[in-house]
Design a protein around this motif. Sequence first.
Motif, PDB file in Angstrom:
ATOM      1  N   LEU A   6      -4.776   1.953  -2.762  1.00  0.00           N
ATOM      2  CA  LEU A   6      -5.041   0.770  -1.755  1.00  0.00           C
ATOM      3  C   LEU A   6      -5.539   0.678  -0.650  1.00  0.00           C
ATOM      4  N   ASN A   7      -5.725   2.184   0.211  1.00  0.00           N
ATOM      5  CA  ASN A   7      -5.508   2.298   1.306  1.00  0.00           C
ATOM      6  C   ASN A   7      -7.008   1.312   2.229  1.00  0.00           C
ATOM      7  N   ARG A  36       0.807  -1.259   0.176  1.00  0.00           N
ATOM      8  CA  ARG A  36      -0.107  -0.005  -0.126  1.00  0.00           C
ATOM      9  C   ARG A  36       0.417   1.037   0.205  1.00  0.00           C
TER      10      ARG A  36
END
Lengths: 424, 153
Positions: free
Chosen positions: A25-26, A19
């Motif tokens: 992508l958090n 991440r």
Amino acid sequence: MKKVFALVDCNNFYASCERLFRPELNNQPIVVLSNNDGCVIARSNEVKALGVKMGDPYFKLKDLLAKHHVHVFSSNYALYGDLSCRVMTILQQMEPEVEIYSIDEAFVSLPYTPGKLHTDYARSLKEKVRRCVGIPVAMGIGPTKTLAKVANRLAKKNAQYGGVFDITDSNQIDELLARCDVEDVWGIGRQSGRKLRMRGILTARDLRDADEVWIRKNLTVTGLRTVMELRGVSCLPLELAPPDKKSIVSSKSFGRPVSSLADMKEAVATYLSTAAEKLRSQGSAAGAIQVFISTNVFNVNQPQHTQSMMASLPQPSAYTPHLLKAAMHCLEGIFRSGYLYKKAGVMLTEIVSSGQQQINMFGPVSAEKPELMQAIDRINRKWGRQTVQIAAAGLAKPWKMVQAHTSPAYTTNWSELPIVNATS
Amino acid sequence: MIETGQKYTLGSSISEIYGVEQKSRVSLPLYSCGVSAGFPSPADDYIGQQLDLNDLLVRNPAATFFVRTAGDSMTGVGINDNDLLVVDRSLEPAHGKIIIAAINGELTVKRLVKTGTSCRLEAENPNYPPIEITEDLSCITWGVVTSVIHQFR
């Protein structure tokens, strides 16, 4: 001065690494797969919530993961290793006594302040790691390593603690230990867990209060140590300098089955090179080498063959060509044609420090070129694995592992740096 | 070959033999002035000082990352397309700093402008309007840019 132990543990470490350079992508579900994309070795919280377990085979999960738009990554150890090293460096900058316990865990010794929680300072450490490296960590603090582990678990499982929990002077220690299953205590394996359960020892609290004589008899002195640690008596000090490895293994499954001796030789030569490099990096030499090969044991309809062979070296060596000669001798001794091999590996043993090698009185003393090895190791460190390799390791490597979802080596390769947007 | 550096004791007329120590190597700086007999080089005291770009560019290695740019929104400050930026995550993203921010999940290079009440991210190119940081915008500061490296190709 009395000390307490803090266990610093990176949250979902491999997923957090993936991440760092992909902030989009958090809060998105992520899994990381083992070598050869075989099974799940790391999960983000979102994936844990889907019921995916560690070790679940990837092929069985494909549909579920696709349905929930899970981002799938092959393991990228160049990235994880570098970020791990940065986390440990930050901890070492802040505290003099740090034991690097694994790629994503470290024990830190902190000065004990009676009657006061150590959480404020722990929080500042946690924040420092998050800011400098971008990896979230949880911290558990206790008077012993085993209790620090328990506290760490509590810090992770209970959102209200904000990732830091101090069990040192807790007046609720009985309740907290009663809520911890005995198998979840550090050092209690599955087998010991079964024994303890049969005896009616179900929780960490039961274990703490267990009969010492029975524990010693059934779980040996190691088990007794765990009991003492749960009682707050520190038996496991920090190991500040990790002992040199007694054996070094390099082994992997193949991307596709290997049936020819030529391909097998390439694979073994490649694994050997990796193991030899590790051997040299710790300043050691190996006295013996073992090669093992195996067909796919799960493929019950195929003929099976699993064998290993060991060879002693005339004198301990860290020189790849000499190790290679011994490895090839072993491989030729055990390889049978007509089998579909799935896995091979090399183990270097009887490891001694390079300085303390005994010279063999009778054996041929063949010339080694340590400078050549040093040069190769330096080049490969700088320009990436297998930039320079022995020819026996092959170039095409048709047997090589499948890693279909690897992210870039963002921090260790100049040509794979993260890209930042300057178009808005 | 005799094990280096080790002392061997013998019984006969030769009492001791010393192996030759060849393990360590010392690299000496190249003397730029010719050797003139009798007169010591005035630079002798200064030999050994060498410059390492890391000292200049990387203050805190564990917190320093390199990234590459894509785009021309920062040309006004000398950051061009495909330049290499040195990013130090340990530094405070203060007013006026060039920073890397994750804007809606994308790593972006901008100048951070903090006024009394608000915060905005500015490009260094008149073609790109500033971005106000509001509640609706997901914006996380990622690190502070300390240098730009522009290599001529």
